[in-house]
Design a protein around this motif. Structure first.
Motif, PDB file in Angstrom:
ATOM      1  N   THR A  77       0.827  -1.198   0.000  1.00 37.95           N
ATOM      2  CA  THR A  77       0.000   0.000   0.000  1.00 37.95           C
ATOM      3  C   THR A  77       0.868   1.256   0.000  1.00 37.95           C
ATOM      4  OG1 THR A  77      -1.782  -1.151   1.169  1.00 37.95           O
ATOM      5  CG2 THR A  77      -1.814   1.251   1.242  1.00 37.95           C
ATOM      6  N   VAL A  78       0.432   2.231  -0.779  1.00 38.71           N
ATOM      7  CA  VAL A  78       1.065   3.546  -0.793  1.00 38.71           C
ATOM      8  C   VAL A  78       0.028   4.557  -0.315  1.00 38.71           C
ATOM      9  CG1 VAL A  78       0.496   3.934  -3.235  1.00 38.71           C
ATOM     10  CG2 VAL A  78       2.386   5.190  -2.180  1.00 38.71           C
ATOM     11  N   TYR A  79       0.498   5.568   0.390  1.00 43.48           N
ATOM     12  CA  TYR A  79      -0.384   6.569   0.997  1.00 43.48           C
ATOM     13  C   TYR A  79      -0.041   7.970   0.494  1.00 43.48           C
ATOM     14  CZ  TYR A  79      -0.947   2.699   4.292  1.00 43.48           C
ATOM     15  OH  TYR A  79      -1.167   1.463   4.854  1.00 43.48           O
ATOM     16  N   LEU A  80      -1.026   8.851   0.587  1.00 36.51           N
ATOM     17  CA  LEU A  80      -0.784  10.268   0.350  1.00 36.51           C
ATOM     18  C   LEU A  80      -1.496  11.032   1.457  1.00 36.51           C
ATOM     19  CD1 LEU A  80       0.593  12.264  -1.615  1.00 36.51           C
ATOM     20  CD2 LEU A  80      -1.665  12.590  -2.665  1.00 36.51           C
ATOM     21  N   GLN A  81      -0.712  11.571   2.382  1.00 35.16           N
ATOM     22  CA  GLN A  81      -1.251  12.412   3.445  1.00 35.16           C
ATOM     23  C   GLN A  81      -1.296  13.840   2.930  1.00 35.16           C
ATOM     24  OE1 GLN A  81      -2.378  11.624   6.702  1.00 35.16           O
ATOM     25  NE2 GLN A  81      -3.081  13.744   6.557  1.00 35.16           N
ATOM     26  N   MET A  82      -2.483  14.412   2.905  1.00 32.42           N
ATOM     27  CA  MET A  82      -2.673  15.753   2.355  1.00 32.42           C
ATOM     28  C   MET A  82      -3.108  16.689   3.465  1.00 32.42           C
ATOM     29  SD  MET A  82      -4.590  14.769  -1.214  1.00 32.42           S
ATOM     30  CE  MET A  82      -6.076  14.172  -0.390  1.00 32.42           C
ATOM     31  N   SER A  83      -2.396  17.795   3.617  1.00 25.62           N
ATOM     32  CA  SER A  83      -2.710  18.776   4.647  1.00 25.62           C
ATOM     33  C   SER A  83      -2.807  20.151   4.010  1.00 25.62           C
ATOM     34  CB  SER A  83      -1.622  18.763   5.721  1.00 25.62           C
ATOM     35  OG  SER A  83      -1.480  17.483   6.298  1.00 25.62           O
ATOM     36  N   SER A  84      -3.354  21.089   4.772  1.00 28.72           N
ATOM     37  CA  SER A  84      -3.512  22.470   4.283  1.00 28.72           C
ATOM     38  C   SER A  84      -4.141  22.473   2.895  1.00 28.72           C
ATOM     39  CB  SER A  84      -2.154  23.182   4.255  1.00 28.72           C
ATOM     40  OG  SER A  84      -1.571  23.198   5.540  1.00 28.72           O
ATOM     41  N   LEU A  85      -5.206  21.714   2.751  1.00 27.58           N
ATOM     42  CA  LEU A  85      -5.826  21.563   1.436  1.00 27.58           C
ATOM     43  C   LEU A  85      -6.433  22.872   0.960  1.00 27.58           C
ATOM     44  CD1 LEU A  85      -7.302  18.018   1.941  1.00 27.58           C
ATOM     45  CD2 LEU A  85      -5.810  18.692   0.053  1.00 27.58           C
ATOM     46  N   LYS A  86      -6.368  23.073  -0.350  1.00 27.45           N
ATOM     47  CA  LYS A  86      -6.884  24.274  -0.997  1.00 27.45           C
ATOM     48  C   LYS A  86      -7.970  23.868  -2.001  1.00 27.45           C
ATOM     49  CE  LYS A  86      -2.165  26.120  -0.995  1.00 27.45           C
ATOM     50  NZ  LYS A  86      -1.080  26.668  -1.848  1.00 27.45           N
ATOM     51  N   PRO A  87      -8.871  24.763  -2.343  1.00 26.66           N
ATOM     52  CA  PRO A  87      -9.885  24.422  -3.350  1.00 26.66           C
ATOM     53  C   PRO A  87      -9.272  23.930  -4.657  1.00 26.66           C
ATOM     54  CG  PRO A  87     -10.513  26.419  -2.209  1.00 26.66           C
ATOM     55  CD  PRO A  87      -9.132  26.079  -1.726  1.00 26.66           C
ATOM     56  N   GLU A  88      -8.099  24.434  -5.015  1.00 28.12           N
ATOM     57  CA  GLU A  88      -7.458  23.996  -6.260  1.00 28.12           C
ATOM     58  C   GLU A  88      -6.892  22.584  -6.174  1.00 28.12           C
ATOM     59  OE1 GLU A  88      -6.895  26.812  -4.548  1.00 28.12           O
ATOM     60  OE2 GLU A  88      -4.773  27.421  -4.676  1.00 28.12           O
ATOM     61  N   ASP A  89      -6.937  21.972  -4.995  1.00 35.63           N
ATOM     62  CA  ASP A  89      -6.545  20.567  -4.874  1.00 35.63           C
ATOM     63  C   ASP A  89      -7.693  19.625  -5.256  1.00 35.63           C
ATOM     64  OD1 ASP A  89      -4.753  21.455  -1.916  1.00 35.63           O
ATOM     65  OD2 ASP A  89      -3.890  20.989  -3.877  1.00 35.63           O
ATOM     66  N   THR A  90      -8.840  20.178  -5.538  1.00 30.41           N
ATOM     67  CA  THR A  90      -9.989  19.365  -5.942  1.00 30.41           C
ATOM     68  C   THR A  90      -9.681  18.596  -7.219  1.00 30.41           C
ATOM     69  OG1 THR A  90     -11.618  20.816  -4.914  1.00 30.41           O
ATOM     70  CG2 THR A  90     -12.379  19.494  -6.759  1.00 30.41           C
ATOM     71  N   GLY A  91     -10.075  17.328  -7.236  1.00 37.69           N
ATOM     72  CA  GLY A  91      -9.863  16.503  -8.416  1.00 37.69           C
ATOM     73  C   GLY A  91      -9.960  15.036  -8.080  1.00 37.69           C
ATOM     74  N   VAL A  92      -9.645  14.218  -9.060  1.00 42.18           N
ATOM     75  CA  VAL A  92      -9.583  12.775  -8.858  1.00 42.18           C
ATOM     76  C   VAL A  92      -8.120  12.390  -8.736  1.00 42.18           C
ATOM     77  CG1 VAL A  92     -10.191  10.510  -9.773  1.00 42.18           C
ATOM     78  CG2 VAL A  92     -11.701  12.473 -10.186  1.00 42.18           C
ATOM     79  N   TYR A  93      -7.808  11.658  -7.677  1.00 45.36           N
ATOM     80  CA  TYR A  93      -6.439  11.286  -7.370  1.00 45.36           C
ATOM     81  C   TYR A  93      -6.213   9.819  -7.733  1.00 45.36           C
ATOM     82  CZ  TYR A  93      -5.697  15.672  -4.942  1.00 45.36           C
ATOM     83  OH  TYR A  93      -5.547  17.009  -4.649  1.00 45.36           O
ATOM     84  N   PHE A  94      -5.110   9.595  -8.426  1.00 44.95           N
ATOM     85  CA  PHE A  94      -4.768   8.255  -8.886  1.00 44.95           C
ATOM     86  C   PHE A  94      -3.385   7.876  -8.391  1.00 44.95           C
ATOM     87  CE2 PHE A  94      -8.075   7.849 -12.127  1.00 44.95           C
ATOM     88  CZ  PHE A  94      -8.377   9.175 -12.427  1.00 44.95           C
ATOM     89  N   CYS A  95      -3.206   6.614  -8.056  1.00 45.02           N
ATOM     90  CA  CYS A  95      -1.856   6.104  -7.852  1.00 45.02           C
ATOM     91  C   CYS A  95      -1.460   5.310  -9.090  1.00 45.02           C
ATOM     92  CB  CYS A  95      -1.750   5.250  -6.602  1.00 45.02           C
ATOM     93  SG  CYS A  95      -2.626   3.683  -6.695  1.00 45.02           S
ATOM     94  N   SER A  96      -0.170   5.161  -9.308  1.00 47.83           N
ATOM     95  CA  SER A  96       0.304   4.392 -10.451  1.00 47.83           C
ATOM     96  C   SER A  96       1.765   4.052 -10.262  1.00 47.83           C
ATOM     97  CB  SER A  96       0.106   5.196 -11.745  1.00 47.83           C
ATOM     98  OG  SER A  96       0.422   4.398 -12.875  1.00 47.83           O
ATOM     99  N   LEU A  97       2.273   3.305 -11.204  1.00 48.24           N
ATOM    100  CA  LEU A  97       3.682   2.937 -11.248  1.00 48.24           C
ATOM    101  C   LEU A  97       4.291   3.638 -12.455  1.00 48.24           C
ATOM    102  CD1 LEU A  97       1.905   0.240 -10.284  1.00 48.24           C
ATOM    103  CD2 LEU A  97       4.220  -0.662 -10.081  1.00 48.24           C
TER     104      LEU A  97
END
Length: 115
Positions: A77-97
């Motif tokens: 498993t890979v993680y993405l901890q996101m803090s201080s989020l902004k409206p421009e961070d809105t979207g669909v997030y994908f993981c990949s190799l």
């Protein structure tokens, strides 16, 4: 067959935090570089962060200092901890190799940041 399953998305207020997870199967996870990408509404998919099998990280300037990528090789498993989020961070997030061909993609996790 490589499979990626993202989870943890949702609605959050600006300034808030979320943690995304991506469980990977179908390959030897520990030796592969993993990365997170984001596709904002009306925009192309963009690179955010990557992590090597040994834990070395690299970030796009847009998220450096706010997002942290990590991995648990025992859990594939890979993680993405996101803090201080902004409206421009809105979207669909994908993981990949990023170094795997053909490059596999999951269904993504939708993140909406309200102002």
């Amino acid at each position: 067959q490589v499979q990626l399953v993202e989870s943890g998305g949702g609605l959050v207020q600006a300034g808030g935090s979320l943690r995304l997870s991506c469980e990977v199967s179908g390959l030897i996870f520990a030796i592969n570089v993993m990365a997170w990408y984001r596709q904002a509404p009306g925009r192309e998919r963009e690179f955010l962060a990557q992590i090597t099998g040994r834990g070395a990280t690299n970030y796009d300037n847009s998220v450096k200092g706010r997002f942290t990528i990590s991995r648990d090789n025992a859990k594939n498993t890979v993680y993405l901890q996101m803090s201080s989020l902004k409206p421009e961070d809105t979207g669909v997030y994908f993981c990949s190799l990023p170094n795997y061909r053909p490059q596999p993609w999951g269904q993504g996790a939708r993140v909406t940041v309200s102002s």
